[in-house]
Design a protein around this motif. Sequence first.
Motif, PDB file in Angstrom:
ATOM      1  N   VAL A  42      26.837  77.237 -51.363  1.00 44.90           N
ATOM      2  CA  VAL A  42      26.309  77.774 -50.122  1.00 44.90           C
ATOM      3  C   VAL A  42      27.203  78.772 -49.234  1.00 44.90           C
ATOM      4  O   VAL A  42      26.616  79.710 -48.663  1.00 44.90           O
ATOM      5  CB  VAL A  42      26.249  76.353 -48.888  1.00 44.90           C
ATOM      6  CG1 VAL A  42      25.681  76.852 -47.621  1.00 44.90           C
ATOM      7  CG2 VAL A  42      25.241  75.336 -49.785  1.00 44.90           C
ATOM      8  N   ASN A  43      28.377  78.599 -49.444  1.00 47.37           N
ATOM      9  CA  ASN A  43      29.237  79.721 -48.776  1.00 47.37           C
ATOM     10  C   ASN A  43      30.157  80.624 -49.939  1.00 47.37           C
ATOM     11  O   ASN A  43      31.301  80.117 -50.238  1.00 47.37           O
ATOM     12  CB  ASN A  43      30.223  79.084 -47.454  1.00 47.37           C
ATOM     13  CG  ASN A  43      29.508  78.531 -46.632  1.00 47.37           C
ATOM     14  OD1 ASN A  43      28.393  79.031 -45.956  1.00 47.37           O
ATOM     15  ND2 ASN A  43      29.613  77.135 -46.572  1.00 47.37           N
ATOM     16  N   PRO A  44      29.485  81.620 -50.496  1.00 50.82           N
ATOM     17  CA  PRO A  44      30.039  82.236 -51.523  1.00 50.82           C
ATOM     18  C   PRO A  44      31.218  83.008 -51.128  1.00 50.82           C
ATOM     19  O   PRO A  44      31.460  83.440 -50.127  1.00 50.82           O
ATOM     20  CB  PRO A  44      28.916  83.138 -52.058  1.00 50.82           C
ATOM     21  CG  PRO A  44      27.924  83.083 -51.113  1.00 50.82           C
ATOM     22  CD  PRO A  44      27.858  82.079 -50.218  1.00 50.82           C
ATOM     23  N   THR A  45      32.254  82.719 -51.963  1.00 49.47           N
ATOM     24  CA  THR A  45      33.613  83.667 -51.515  1.00 49.47           C
ATOM     25  C   THR A  45      33.923  84.780 -52.574  1.00 49.47           C
ATOM     26  O   THR A  45      34.847  85.455 -52.343  1.00 49.47           O
ATOM     27  CB  THR A  45      34.782  82.612 -51.534  1.00 49.47           C
ATOM     28  OG1 THR A  45      35.020  82.079 -52.895  1.00 49.47           O
ATOM     29  CG2 THR A  45      34.648  81.774 -50.350  1.00 49.47           C
ATOM     30  N   ASN A  46      33.434  84.684 -53.745  1.00 49.85           N
ATOM     31  CA  ASN A  46      33.491  85.872 -54.577  1.00 49.85           C
ATOM     32  C   ASN A  46      32.139  85.956 -55.410  1.00 49.85           C
ATOM     33  O   ASN A  46      31.055  85.116 -55.410  1.00 49.85           O
ATOM     34  CB  ASN A  46      34.419  85.570 -55.665  1.00 49.85           C
ATOM     35  CG  ASN A  46      34.295  84.419 -56.516  1.00 49.85           C
ATOM     36  OD1 ASN A  46      33.264  84.575 -57.322  1.00 49.85           O
ATOM     37  ND2 ASN A  46      35.043  83.430 -56.434  1.00 49.85           N
ATOM     38  N   PRO A  47      32.215  87.293 -56.075  1.00 49.14           N
ATOM     39  CA  PRO A  47      30.690  87.599 -56.763  1.00 49.14           C
ATOM     40  C   PRO A  47      30.125  86.476 -57.764  1.00 49.14           C
ATOM     41  O   PRO A  47      28.943  86.248 -57.547  1.00 49.14           O
ATOM     42  CB  PRO A  47      31.016  88.939 -57.440  1.00 49.14           C
ATOM     43  CG  PRO A  47      32.317  89.425 -56.707  1.00 49.14           C
ATOM     44  CD  PRO A  47      32.869  88.279 -56.271  1.00 49.14           C
ATOM     45  N   ASN A  48      31.027  85.880 -58.345  1.00 49.20           N
ATOM     46  CA  ASN A  48      30.666  84.824 -59.317  1.00 49.20           C
ATOM     47  C   ASN A  48      29.785  83.640 -58.730  1.00 49.20           C
ATOM     48  O   ASN A  48      28.929  83.179 -59.389  1.00 49.20           O
ATOM     49  CB  ASN A  48      31.771  84.290 -60.133  1.00 49.20           C
ATOM     50  CG  ASN A  48      32.196  85.283 -61.198  1.00 49.20           C
ATOM     51  OD1 ASN A  48      31.812  86.336 -61.398  1.00 49.20           O
ATOM     52  ND2 ASN A  48      33.680  85.087 -61.461  1.00 49.20           N
ATOM     53  N   ASP A  49      29.974  83.494 -57.463  1.00 47.51           N
ATOM     54  CA  ASP A  49      29.239  82.379 -56.798  1.00 47.51           C
ATOM     55  C   ASP A  49      27.816  82.528 -56.696  1.00 47.51           C
ATOM     56  O   ASP A  49      27.045  81.581 -56.505  1.00 47.51           O
ATOM     57  CB  ASP A  49      30.059  82.066 -55.313  1.00 47.51           C
ATOM     58  CG  ASP A  49      31.240  81.541 -55.424  1.00 47.51           C
ATOM     59  OD1 ASP A  49      31.468  81.077 -56.349  1.00 47.51           O
ATOM     60  OD2 ASP A  49      32.027  81.997 -54.234  1.00 47.51           O
ATOM     61  N   THR A  50      27.297  83.788 -56.697  1.00 42.83           N
ATOM     62  CA  THR A  50      25.678  83.777 -56.636  1.00 42.83           C
ATOM     63  C   THR A  50      25.342  84.438 -57.955  1.00 42.83           C
ATOM     64  O   THR A  50      24.187  84.941 -57.754  1.00 42.83           O
ATOM     65  CB  THR A  50      25.649  85.071 -55.447  1.00 42.83           C
ATOM     66  OG1 THR A  50      26.592  85.972 -55.800  1.00 42.83           O
ATOM     67  CG2 THR A  50      25.978  84.515 -54.093  1.00 42.83           C
ATOM     68  N   GLU A  51      25.989  83.887 -58.984  1.00 45.90           N
ATOM     69  CA  GLU A  51      25.315  84.318 -60.441  1.00 45.90           C
ATOM     70  C   GLU A  51      25.211  83.229 -61.125  1.00 45.90           C
ATOM     71  O   GLU A  51      25.918  82.343 -61.008  1.00 45.90           O
ATOM     72  CB  GLU A  51      26.169  85.330 -61.051  1.00 45.90           C
ATOM     73  CG  GLU A  51      26.928  86.732 -60.492  1.00 45.90           C
ATOM     74  CD  GLU A  51      27.949  87.350 -61.114  1.00 45.90           C
ATOM     75  OE1 GLU A  51      28.477  86.643 -62.070  1.00 45.90           O
ATOM     76  OE2 GLU A  51      28.338  88.377 -60.513  1.00 45.90           O
TER      77      GLU A  51
END
Length: 264
Positions: A42-51
């Motif tokens: 829910v709270n991405p902190t780096n690019p991989n979190d949204t892949e």
Amino acid sequence: MPVFLCSIQSSNTMKKTLFIASILFLGACSLTLAQDHRHVKVNPTNPNDTEYWEPSITVVTPGAIPSDAIVLFDGKNLDNWESAKDGSPAAWKVADGKMTVVGGKGNISTKEKFTNYQLHIEWQSPIEPETVKSQGKGNSGVFMQGMYEVQVMNSYQNPTYRNGQAGAIYKQTPPLVNATSKMGDWNTYDIIYTAPVFTTNGGVETPAYVTVIHNGIVVQNHTKIQGTTEYIGQPLNPVHGPGPISLQDHGNAVSFRNIWLRKM
Ligand code: MG
């Protein structure tokens, strides 16, 4: 005083109600986010979190006919087609890699029924004299689920009513532009169709939508289909399931070739 107390009590009750409603709302939002972003924090902190990688995307080999297409007509025979009226063998002419309307033989339909799809179809208006005009010139049609017509017509320098020319959702929505080839030349339609969804009590939950690309030019852009494309009267919305691709016998010797479909 009782009125004042009542007012305070009401105020407190309202605050409690609002507080509970807020908690429920935030909970629902969190649940929705969790459902819609199953693979994403829910709270991405780096690019991989949204892949996300799985499941991998199905590979389709592009080409004149995509590798996952169902070929409905390859120029050889009408084995995939039947009379729309009674299911008897389709009686249109097949020669030179194309099928041609034989006036009076009636509409034909695919034996297979479909719901949502991408359809490719090519059509050719017959050579007809200048005295043949308007709706009488190269008239045919491609019907989604056997009942929603995308008009086929020789609309090259042949005025007719706006919502009845080539690329129209017949008697509903005119094409954005007239992209019709010269008489005798081939036209292509690439049609993206989303079937209607009905409620359990027979209403329309979501209508059908269609996008039509005519000779590479968008002529219908996610157009809402209002219902059946009637010659006379308003569109109807009968509840139905999957339906065939149907082609119209309007008495003109219109030809078709290279027909394929991808289910979506
Ligand atoms: Mg027609």
